[in-house]
Design an enzyme around this catalytic site. Structure first.
Site, PDB file in Angstrom:
ATOM      1  N   VAL A 102      39.313  38.043   6.144  1.00 56.74           N
ATOM      2  CA  VAL A 102      40.257  36.971   6.423  1.00 56.74           C
ATOM      3  C   VAL A 102      41.082  36.589   5.198  1.00 56.74           C
ATOM      4  O   VAL A 102      42.159  36.005   5.321  1.00 56.74           O
ATOM      5  CB  VAL A 102      39.514  35.733   6.985  1.00 56.74           C
ATOM      6  CG1 VAL A 102      38.742  35.014   5.900  1.00 56.74           C
ATOM      7  CG2 VAL A 102      40.480  34.789   7.684  1.00 56.74           C
ATOM      8  N   ALA A 257      31.213  37.116   1.617  1.00 55.47           N
ATOM      9  CA  ALA A 257      31.638  36.990   3.012  1.00 55.47           C
ATOM     10  C   ALA A 257      33.032  37.560   3.170  1.00 55.47           C
ATOM     11  O   ALA A 257      33.856  37.488   2.259  1.00 55.47           O
ATOM     12  CB  ALA A 257      31.625  35.526   3.449  1.00 55.47           C
ATOM     13  N   ASP A 258      33.273  38.139   4.332  1.00 57.72           N
ATOM     14  CA  ASP A 258      34.613  38.581   4.682  1.00 57.72           C
ATOM     15  C   ASP A 258      35.301  37.596   5.605  1.00 57.72           C
ATOM     16  O   ASP A 258      36.521  37.549   5.658  1.00 57.72           O
ATOM     17  CB  ASP A 258      34.555  39.967   5.327  1.00 57.72           C
ATOM     18  CG  ASP A 258      34.301  41.044   4.296  1.00 57.72           C
ATOM     19  OD1 ASP A 258      35.274  41.693   3.878  1.00 57.72           O
ATOM     20  OD2 ASP A 258      33.141  41.221   3.884  1.00 57.72           O
ATOM     21  N   ARG A 259      34.503  36.806   6.323  1.00 56.15           N
ATOM     22  CA  ARG A 259      35.068  35.726   7.128  1.00 56.15           C
ATOM     23  C   ARG A 259      33.958  34.743   7.477  1.00 56.15           C
ATOM     24  O   ARG A 259      32.873  35.141   7.900  1.00 56.15           O
ATOM     25  CB  ARG A 259      35.717  36.265   8.404  1.00 56.15           C
ATOM     26  CG  ARG A 259      36.472  35.190   9.190  1.00 56.15           C
ATOM     27  CD  ARG A 259      37.101  35.736  10.468  1.00 56.15           C
ATOM     28  NE  ARG A 259      38.056  36.815  10.204  1.00 56.15           N
ATOM     29  CZ  ARG A 259      39.245  36.918  10.786  1.00 56.15           C
ATOM     30  NH1 ARG A 259      39.652  35.990  11.632  1.00 56.15           N
ATOM     31  NH2 ARG A 259      40.032  37.947  10.525  1.00 56.15           N
ATOM     32  N   ALA A 267      30.637  36.597   8.741  1.00 59.14           N
ATOM     33  CA  ALA A 267      30.750  38.050   8.805  1.00 59.14           C
ATOM     34  C   ALA A 267      30.735  38.601   7.390  1.00 59.14           C
ATOM     35  O   ALA A 267      31.475  38.138   6.521  1.00 59.14           O
ATOM     36  CB  ALA A 267      32.043  38.458   9.503  1.00 59.14           C
TER      37      ALA A 267
END
Length: 386
Positions: A102, A257-259, A267
């Protein structure tokens, strides 16, 4: 303490370290176009949500700057309207490189917002372009400082948590997943930054890290970063997390974290959920460390997070140095890609990320501070850290 660098810039030149060649070969690749940046992100020559956003923003800024520097202005710089069309086209193109991360989307929205506000202010096309260039560079530049703030917030919170449980706040052993250090950001790192901070404050015992198949970001990248910084560390296979928790004192699991959804569902690299489940079973604090740009308040929970699936073939291949080492004419270690499965497998499940439910997460750390769940709650209120 020496740290590796994922992106370096000088006199308008942008270079990234090709992470597919690490740890045996360190090669910087010049990025001269938005298309090259897209390919580098898509092919994972550069990875890590903050680093992806930084590269995309820098490549975009360089593209606009090249137009301004051209002896014959390109068509998109002839009017604010033509600039707007071109900018939106290029930003939409970049946003498709990695859908789960994100931070990239947040950077794109910031640049579009600058475009809108500068256009609404009726600025000249040259001034609008200058505003976009400044914002693109700022997105990359601000990453390092916020990473250091996150690391301190998370490190001190963990030390105090340990003291509150009767510990000394010293000799803290922390497990991490994937790679979240300088190679995944513009410097210092998120979860690995927390570990680095503890080491600098002489509060770290050992850093443990999973290999993180199938791309082995742990055994290739985290291992290299920890070795470079001379931080005491131990590598484990992904399937050894439970055994580690049974037989060694681990004070926390720290991941990036990626999102992060509005309720705290997170995620991150595949295998994070496994570690969270096992941490909960062993009553080990599970900490997510990520910048505010990773928090997606428009996504209510993890079920709405798009999960990228990589090519099935990638789960069948491993790249590394030939052993015993062989060297080419330039003195570089020869590397090969080998298939470790039977050829022609029909069933391969290869998601790049999984989602850890908020109820398994003890704390979420951003540059603004630390959020924890209220007693009895299974979701987070992130209003204080965004």
């Amino acid at each position: 303490m020496h740290m590796l660098t994922s992106i370096r810039t000088s006199n308008g030149k942008i270079e990234i370290i090709d992470q597919l060649l690490l740890p045996h070969t360190t090669k910087y690749v010049e990025i001269t176009s938005i298309e090259q940046a897209y390919d580098a992100i898509k092919d994972m020559k550069i990875r890590g949500a903050p680093a992806i956003a930084s590269l995309a923003s820098l490549a975009f800024a360089a593209y606009i700057q090249a137009g301004l520097d051209s002896a014959q202005p390109p068509a998109f710089l002839l009017s604010p309207e033509s600039l707007s069309v071109q900018v939106i086209n290029k930003l939409d193109y970049l946003s498709g490189a990695r859908p789960t991360a994100v931070n990239l989307g947040a950077a794109i929205r910031r640049l579009k917002s600058v475009l809108q506000s500068s256009t609404n202010a009726r600025k000249s096309v040259e001034l609008i372009a200058a505003d976009l260039i400044s914002e693109g560079k700022l997105i990359a530049d601000e990453d390092f400082d916020r990473n250091k703030r996150m690391a301190e917030h998370g490190g001190e919170w963990l030390a105090e948590l340990d003291k509150g449980s009767g510990g000394s706040g010293q000799e803290l052993n922390v497990l991490t997943v994937c790679n979240t250090g300088s190679l995944a950001t513009s410097g210092y790192g998120t979860a690995l930054g927390l570990i680095t901070y503890l080491h600098e404050q002489k509060k770290l015992g050992k850093a443990y890290y999973t290999q993180t198949a199938p791309y082995h970001q742990g055994s290739r990248l985290t291992a290299l970063e920890l070795k470079t910084m001379q931080i005491p560390s131990v590598m484990i296979c992904d399937t050894m997390v439970g055994s580690l928790f049974q037989h060694h004192k681990i004070h926390a699991v720290a991941v990036g974290a990626d999102r992060i959804a509005r309720n705290g569902d997170t995620a991150n690299k595949i295998g994070t959920y496994n570690a969270a489940v096992l941490a909960a079973r062993h009553d080990i604090p599970f900490i997510v460390v990520a910048p505010i740009s990773t928090v997606d308040l428009d996504t209510p929970d993890g079920s709405s997070i798009p999960i990228e699936h990589r090519k099935p073939l990638e789960a069948c291949l491993v790249r590394g140095a030939v052993h015993p080492f062989e060297f080419d004419v330039e003195g570089k270690v020869r590397q090969e890609t080998v298939m470790i499965t039977p050829s022609g497998l029909e069933g391969i499940y290869n998601p790049s990320f999984d989602v850890t439910p908020a109820e398994l997460i003890t704390a979420i750390v951003t540059e603004k501070g630390v959020a924890t769940r209220k007693e009895g709650e299974t979701i987070f209120d992130l209003s204080g850290v965004v």
